[in-house]
Write an enzyme that holds these catalytic residues in place. Structure first.
Site, mmCIF file in Angstrom:
data_model
loop_
_atom_site.group_PDB
_atom_site.id
_atom_site.type_symbol
_atom_site.label_atom_id
_atom_site.label_comp_id
_atom_site.label_asym_id
_atom_site.label_seq_id
_atom_site.Cartn_x
_atom_site.Cartn_y
_atom_site.Cartn_z
ATOM 1 N N CYS A 1 48.088 46.478 29.650
ATOM 2 C CA CYS A 1 48.816 47.270 30.659
ATOM 3 C C CYS A 1 50.281 46.844 30.729
ATOM 4 O O CYS A 1 50.983 47.194 31.680
ATOM 5 C CB CYS A 1 48.150 47.168 32.024
ATOM 6 S SG CYS A 1 48.108 45.504 32.676
ATOM 7 N N PHE B 1 38.112 39.736 32.966
ATOM 8 C CA PHE B 1 39.213 40.115 33.867
ATOM 9 C C PHE B 1 38.713 41.226 34.804
ATOM 10 O O PHE B 1 39.301 42.301 34.895
ATOM 11 C CB PHE B 1 40.453 40.599 33.106
ATOM 12 C CG PHE B 1 40.952 39.656 32.048
ATOM 13 C CD1 PHE B 1 41.753 38.565 32.382
ATOM 14 C CD2 PHE B 1 40.604 39.828 30.709
ATOM 15 C CE1 PHE B 1 42.223 37.698 31.410
ATOM 16 C CE2 PHE B 1 41.066 38.960 29.730
ATOM 17 C CZ PHE B 1 41.879 37.897 30.066
ATOM 18 N N ARG C 1 36.515 53.694 32.582
ATOM 19 C CA ARG C 1 35.252 53.162 33.104
ATOM 20 C C ARG C 1 34.133 54.174 32.883
ATOM 21 O O ARG C 1 33.016 53.821 32.519
ATOM 22 C CB ARG C 1 35.364 52.889 34.607
ATOM 23 C CG ARG C 1 36.267 51.750 34.949
ATOM 24 C CD ARG C 1 36.275 51.548 36.464
ATOM 25 N NE ARG C 1 37.288 50.591 36.820
ATOM 26 C CZ ARG C 1 38.284 50.815 37.672
ATOM 27 N NH1 ARG C 1 38.394 51.969 38.303
ATOM 28 N NH2 ARG C 1 39.158 49.877 37.916
ATOM 29 N N ASP D 1 36.391 36.438 36.118
ATOM 30 C CA ASP D 1 37.796 36.484 36.535
ATOM 31 C C ASP D 1 38.169 35.081 36.989
ATOM 32 O O ASP D 1 37.336 34.356 37.539
ATOM 33 C CB ASP D 1 37.973 37.476 37.700
ATOM 34 C CG ASP D 1 39.427 37.915 37.879
ATOM 35 O OD1 ASP D 1 39.752 39.072 37.573
ATOM 36 O OD2 ASP D 1 40.239 37.067 38.322
HETATM 37 N N1 SAH Z 1 39.671 45.266 35.000
HETATM 38 C C1 SAH Z 1 40.120 45.273 36.371
HETATM 39 C C2 SAH Z 1 41.597 44.975 36.522
HETATM 40 C C3 SAH Z 1 42.033 43.675 35.895
HETATM 41 S S1 SAH Z 1 43.478 43.024 36.596
HETATM 42 C C4 SAH Z 1 39.735 46.589 37.018
HETATM 43 O O1 SAH Z 1 39.182 47.474 36.362
HETATM 44 O O2 SAH Z 1 39.977 46.743 38.210
HETATM 45 C C5 SAH Z 1 43.584 41.487 35.817
HETATM 46 C C6 SAH Z 1 42.691 40.404 36.400
HETATM 47 O O3 SAH Z 1 42.783 39.279 35.522
HETATM 48 C C7 SAH Z 1 43.054 39.882 37.779
HETATM 49 O O4 SAH Z 1 41.962 40.069 38.652
HETATM 50 C C8 SAH Z 1 43.337 38.388 37.586
HETATM 51 O O5 SAH Z 1 42.817 37.575 38.613
HETATM 52 C C9 SAH Z 1 42.613 38.102 36.296
HETATM 53 N N2 SAH Z 1 43.135 36.984 35.488
HETATM 54 C C10 SAH Z 1 44.420 36.647 35.264
HETATM 55 N N3 SAH Z 1 44.499 35.604 34.401
HETATM 56 C C11 SAH Z 1 43.233 35.284 34.059
HETATM 57 C C12 SAH Z 1 42.640 34.315 33.179
HETATM 58 N N4 SAH Z 1 43.409 33.470 32.490
HETATM 59 N N5 SAH Z 1 41.319 34.287 33.072
HETATM 60 C C13 SAH Z 1 40.539 35.149 33.753
HETATM 61 N N6 SAH Z 1 41.022 36.086 34.596
HETATM 62 C C14 SAH Z 1 42.358 36.156 34.748
#
Ligand code: SAH
Length: 394
Positions: A338, A229, A213, A251
């Protein structure tokens, strides 16, 4: 009380000689006595030589090694292990920094504590057991942690409902094992965020993206950013501080969007550069225009086990192809995986294919991984899970 003993099949001690901390069920010749789930057992070679001791659990990984020495797993043991973990964080300058008071204190095998994760958020530690053994020993761990970290940690919240293999143990619900604060605001490089340790994913925040980040912040000035996401919006508030013109967070979870909006408001009240959308990633990428020149793709683990790798790679290809196709010329894409079972090479090949499909010129600017407070035990390469590429798309 002496620990129950487990004997390995001939030759199956090789990986233990190289300090790999897992013993698979297929390596075991015989178990003396009837160890309970999560109990400490001693492991012997077929020649009846002691080789390791660890937590017993029915399943593919039958023993998670705690020590390669014959020693009691008592209060002093937990103190030694937790102190060693804390020392590393102090030495790398992560502990006791008021503007960066979020860090991972224990990263499982990376800290010789297979099955245990502890994240620190200001004065609260959130502890997560991934094995029955760590669950059984949770109060011993809390006592040792309290002694070591003293005033630094006022609260310890236990959050293992989704991570301890349920069938094996009668589960007591999550809750505070020490203290009980409702003040859940922590900081990462001076940016504030609420940690939802009651209902959030993982321990409430994705601590592992901190350095990535911070890198994004450096590329944000004057750019239009899409944080796909977003979960709690981590990348979004860094982009805003970095001077992005516009930041869109997406998200599929409405709860995540609420958390993101709260966190953006905490740092940049009333700032109109930010908008968040609760929508599926693939749908959003299909319908969006070409307004972004900074895109983050940080999806959940597409593959949780080996059988799912093929589909996962296809998912990464599709996702990246859409982003590479639509990003503005001169745009920068931060793309991550991940999934522990997807290797660095496989992920890179998936992104390579996505780039080739777009026909655009793509260069790799950075190759990213997990930060120093998520160390990889060199004898346990499986501990390396986060992979990222920063791409420049012409
Ligand atoms: N980038 C974030 C962590 C991402 S975790 C950070 O820095 O904290 C992954 C996320 O993807 C979750 O919040 C989940 O709700 C979301 N997610 C899962 N499947 C998804 C989809 N098909 N479309 C959009 N978001 C999704």
């Amino acid at each position: 009380m002496p620990y129950n003993k487990i004997y390995l099949k001939p030759g199956k001690e090789e990986s233990l000689k190289r300090f790999h901390p897992w013993i698979f069920s297929g390596a075991i010749a015989r178990i003396d006595g009837k160890p309970d789930e999560g109990e400490v057992v001693e492991v012997y070679t077929s020649e009846k030589e002691f080789i390791a001791e660890g937590h017993f659990q029915t399943g593919s990984i039958t023993v998670r090694v705690l020590s390669f020495k014959q020693e009691p797993i008592d209060h002093e043991f937990w103190k030694r292990r937790l102190s060693a973990a804390y020392d590393v964080r102090k030495r790398i300058g992560l502990a006791a920094d008021p503007v960066n008071n979020t860090y991972r204190l224990v990263h499982g095998e990376g800290d010789h504590l297979s099955g245990l994760v502890i994240d620190v958020y200001a004065g609260t530690a959130v502890m997560q057991a991934h094995s029955v053994g760590m669950h059984i020993y949770r109060m011993a761990i809390v006592e040792a942690l309290s002694e070591i970290m003293g005033d630094q940690i006022e609260n310890i919240y236990y959050k293992s409902e989704t991570t301890v293999p349920f069938k094996a143990v009668p589960f007591s619900e999550d809750g505070f094992l020490k203290g009980g604060s409702t003040d859940n605001i922590a900081q990462e490089y001076g940016l504030k965020f609420h940690v939802d340790w009651l209902k959030g994913q993982k321990t409430g925040f994705f601590v592992d993206q901190r350095e990535n980040r911070a890198l994004l912040e450096r590329y944000s000035n004057g750019r239009s950013a899409l944080n796909m996401f977003c979960y709690t919006g981590g990348f979004s508030f860094y982009a805003m501080r970095g001077g992005a013109k516009l930041v869109h967070s997406v998200d599929s979870s409405a709860k995540a969007i609420e958390l993101t909006n709260n966190n953006v408001e905490l740092n940049f009240p009333g700032d109109e550069r930010h908008t968040a959308y609760a929508e599926d990633a693939f749908r959003y990428l299909d319908r969006m225009g070409d307004q972004y020149d900074l895109i983050v793709l940080d999806p959940p683990a597409f593959a949780k086990h080996r059988k799912a790798i093929r589909n996962a790679l296809q998912g990464y290809r599709r996702l990246n192809a859409k982003a590479i196709e639509k990003i503005k010329p001169g745009g920068i894409l931060f793309t991550f995986s991940c999934s522990q079972v997807v290797s660095k090479d496989d992920f890179r090949a998936a992104v390579f294919t996505a780039a080739a499909m777009s026909g655009r010129s793509v260069r790799i600017l950075h190759q990213l991984t997990q930060p120093a407070d998520h160390p990889v035990n060199i004898y346990h390469p499986e501990g390396e899970y986060l992979k990222g590429l920063v791409l420049y798309v012409e």
